[in-house]
Enzyme design. Sequence first.
Site, PDB file in Angstrom:
ATOM      1  N   ARG A  66      -4.722  -8.224  10.375  1.00  0.00           N
ATOM      2  CA  ARG A  66      -3.166  -8.159   9.381  1.00  0.00           C
ATOM      3  C   ARG A  66      -2.541  -8.213  10.755  1.00  0.00           C
ATOM      4  O   ARG A  66      -1.782  -9.461  10.657  1.00  0.00           O
ATOM      5  CB  ARG A  66      -2.796  -7.150   9.183  1.00  0.00           C
ATOM      6  CG  ARG A  66      -3.104  -6.814   7.265  1.00  0.00           C
ATOM      7  CD  ARG A  66      -3.181  -5.149   7.069  1.00  0.00           C
ATOM      8  NE  ARG A  66      -4.303  -4.717   7.936  1.00  0.00           N
ATOM      9  CZ  ARG A  66      -5.422  -5.021   6.990  1.00  0.00           C
ATOM     10  NH1 ARG A  66      -5.475  -5.353   6.214  1.00  0.00           N
ATOM     11  NH2 ARG A  66      -6.669  -4.948   7.823  1.00  0.00           N
ATOM     12  N   THR A  67      -2.425  -7.338  11.555  1.00  0.00           N
ATOM     13  CA  THR A  67      -1.389  -7.474  13.041  1.00  0.00           C
ATOM     14  C   THR A  67      -1.095  -8.702  13.058  1.00  0.00           C
ATOM     15  O   THR A  67       0.070  -9.517  13.385  1.00  0.00           O
ATOM     16  CB  THR A  67      -1.082  -6.562  13.606  1.00  0.00           C
ATOM     17  OG1 THR A  67      -1.254  -5.037  12.966  1.00  0.00           O
ATOM     18  CG2 THR A  67       0.093  -6.709  14.679  1.00  0.00           C
ATOM     19  N   LYS A  94     -13.216  -8.845  33.764  1.00  0.00           N
ATOM     20  CA  LYS A  94     -13.898  -9.345  34.921  1.00  0.00           C
ATOM     21  C   LYS A  94     -13.275  -8.565  35.912  1.00  0.00           C
ATOM     22  O   LYS A  94     -12.585  -8.062  37.047  1.00  0.00           O
ATOM     23  CB  LYS A  94     -13.088 -10.776  35.542  1.00  0.00           C
ATOM     24  CG  LYS A  94     -14.413 -11.722  35.007  1.00  0.00           C
ATOM     25  CD  LYS A  94     -14.330 -13.074  35.159  1.00  0.00           C
ATOM     26  CE  LYS A  94     -14.433 -14.110  34.373  1.00  0.00           C
ATOM     27  NZ  LYS A  94     -13.682 -15.184  34.593  1.00  0.00           N
ATOM     28  N   ARG A 116      -0.891  -5.233  21.895  1.00  0.00           N
ATOM     29  CA  ARG A 116      -2.056  -4.552  21.062  1.00  0.00           C
ATOM     30  C   ARG A 116      -3.222  -3.848  22.140  1.00  0.00           C
ATOM     31  O   ARG A 116      -3.658  -4.621  22.771  1.00  0.00           O
ATOM     32  CB  ARG A 116      -2.965  -4.699  19.929  1.00  0.00           C
ATOM     33  CG  ARG A 116      -3.623  -3.951  19.058  1.00  0.00           C
ATOM     34  CD  ARG A 116      -4.157  -4.107  17.756  1.00  0.00           C
ATOM     35  NE  ARG A 116      -2.887  -3.618  17.366  1.00  0.00           N
ATOM     36  CZ  ARG A 116      -3.404  -3.281  15.860  1.00  0.00           C
ATOM     37  NH1 ARG A 116      -4.378  -3.695  15.550  1.00  0.00           N
ATOM     38  NH2 ARG A 116      -2.758  -3.484  14.929  1.00  0.00           N
ATOM     39  N   HIS A 144       3.317   2.036  16.122  1.00  0.00           N
ATOM     40  CA  HIS A 144       2.834   0.990  15.726  1.00  0.00           C
ATOM     41  C   HIS A 144       4.539  -0.124  14.844  1.00  0.00           C
ATOM     42  O   HIS A 144       4.553   0.381  13.923  1.00  0.00           O
ATOM     43  CB  HIS A 144       2.421   1.173  14.738  1.00  0.00           C
ATOM     44  CG  HIS A 144       1.957  -0.055  14.398  1.00  0.00           C
ATOM     45  ND1 HIS A 144       2.190  -1.579  14.371  1.00  0.00           N
ATOM     46  CD2 HIS A 144       0.277  -1.115  13.201  1.00  0.00           C
ATOM     47  CE1 HIS A 144       1.583  -2.766  14.391  1.00  0.00           C
ATOM     48  NE2 HIS A 144      -0.056  -2.238  13.272  1.00  0.00           N
TER      49      HIS A 144
HETATM   50  C1  NCD Z   1      -3.310   0.107  10.891  1.00  0.00           C
HETATM   51  C2  NCD Z   1      -3.621  -0.052  13.106  1.00  0.00           C
HETATM   52  O1  NCD Z   1      -3.868  -0.846  13.325  1.00  0.00           O
HETATM   53  O2  NCD Z   1      -2.153   1.104  13.829  1.00  0.00           O
HETATM   54  N1  NCD Z   1      -3.500  -1.615  11.183  1.00  0.00           N
HETATM   55  C3  NCD Z   1      -2.086  -2.112  10.597  1.00  0.00           C
HETATM   56  O3  NCD Z   1      -1.301  -2.152  11.923  1.00  0.00           O
HETATM   57  N2  NCD Z   1      -2.396  -2.629   9.820  1.00  0.00           N
HETATM   58  C4  NCD Z   1      -3.979   1.433  10.895  1.00  0.00           C
HETATM   59  C5  NCD Z   1      -5.752   1.711  10.669  1.00  0.00           C
HETATM   60  O4  NCD Z   1      -5.741   0.961  11.557  1.00  0.00           O
HETATM   61  O5  NCD Z   1      -6.124   2.302  10.050  1.00  0.00           O
END
Ligand code: NCD
Length: 318
Positions: A66-67, A94, A116, A144
């Site tokens: 999703r993100t 590496k 991320r 987040h």
């Molecule tokens: C979350 C995350 O990655 O922190 N998901 C997301 O970004 N939509 C929550 C999760 O992984 O449960």
Amino acid sequence: MSDVVAEKPVWTRKHLLTLNDLSPEEILYVLDTAESFKEVSTRSIKKVPALRGRVVVTAFFEDSTRTRMSFTLAAQRLSADILDFSAKISSASKGESLRDTARNIEAMGVDIIIVRHSSAGAAYDITQAVDCCVINAGDGQHAHPTQGLLDLFTIRESKGRIDGLNVAIAGDIAHSRVARSDLRGLIKLGANVTLVGPPTLVPRSFEKLGAHITSDFDAILPKMDVINMLRIQQERITSSVFPSIREYIRLFGMNADRLKRCKPDVLIMHPGPVNRGKELAADVADGPNSSILRQVTNGLAVRMAVLFLCQQAAAGNT
Ligand code: NCD
């Protein structure tokens, strides 16, 4: 002398790392900007030229569906050039340091790095190595911020306000960056937040941030306007934190029976990925109270707003 006093811009940040240090005005400004971008997604040509000529890189060192897609689409809708850096097939495997990787990405003329990472503080670390904008798309269990903002956006859209609402965040709070970002944002905007889950997954220290804490899910159901269900973050859990998954589901799972005991218009949220039949029963996930897919749709508008505002601040156009 001119008597026109220049208004101080609300948003002057080129990075978004956490919601912890944002003012309520800054948060509301992002939500309002996102509202105007949401309209773009309803057009037949879903594009505006706001980031034309800018280069955005998604640097994901941890899995995401999703993100990453949401940020990519958001950048495309703003007409940016977007490039994907995949940690698994890059020099990070590496032994290159995070800062060196970031410096090399920036050296290609990149304007925004979206990162991320499984380590808390990774996005901040990158800001120490580069001049371009850095957006945190999730760092370990720390923060987040765009998920927090899109959750706030969805609540405000559904309930018309955030101030005074009773919001529960249920499940694995301890390992959740979503819980931390949601909690900060909700408290700043005046919601009453209850964290609910097994004591091993709900640290008492969250009371200091203004949250109520309980392990009695059934007792709080009738009072809640919003319930955000979280996944058990198995990948971050190293020891046994509850007796069995069946016991967990019995005490903390959201299902049709529990939903009946909630307010009829309760909003059931989940950041995804949902583990159906565990924290959330399938019929509730797909039912009329669920905002799961609306959260995904809103995420796009919120991320467009964040990319746009940070880039504007970096360019001095606030
Ligand atoms: C979350 C995350 O990655 O922190 N998901 C997301 O970004 N939509 C929550 C999760 O992984 O449960």
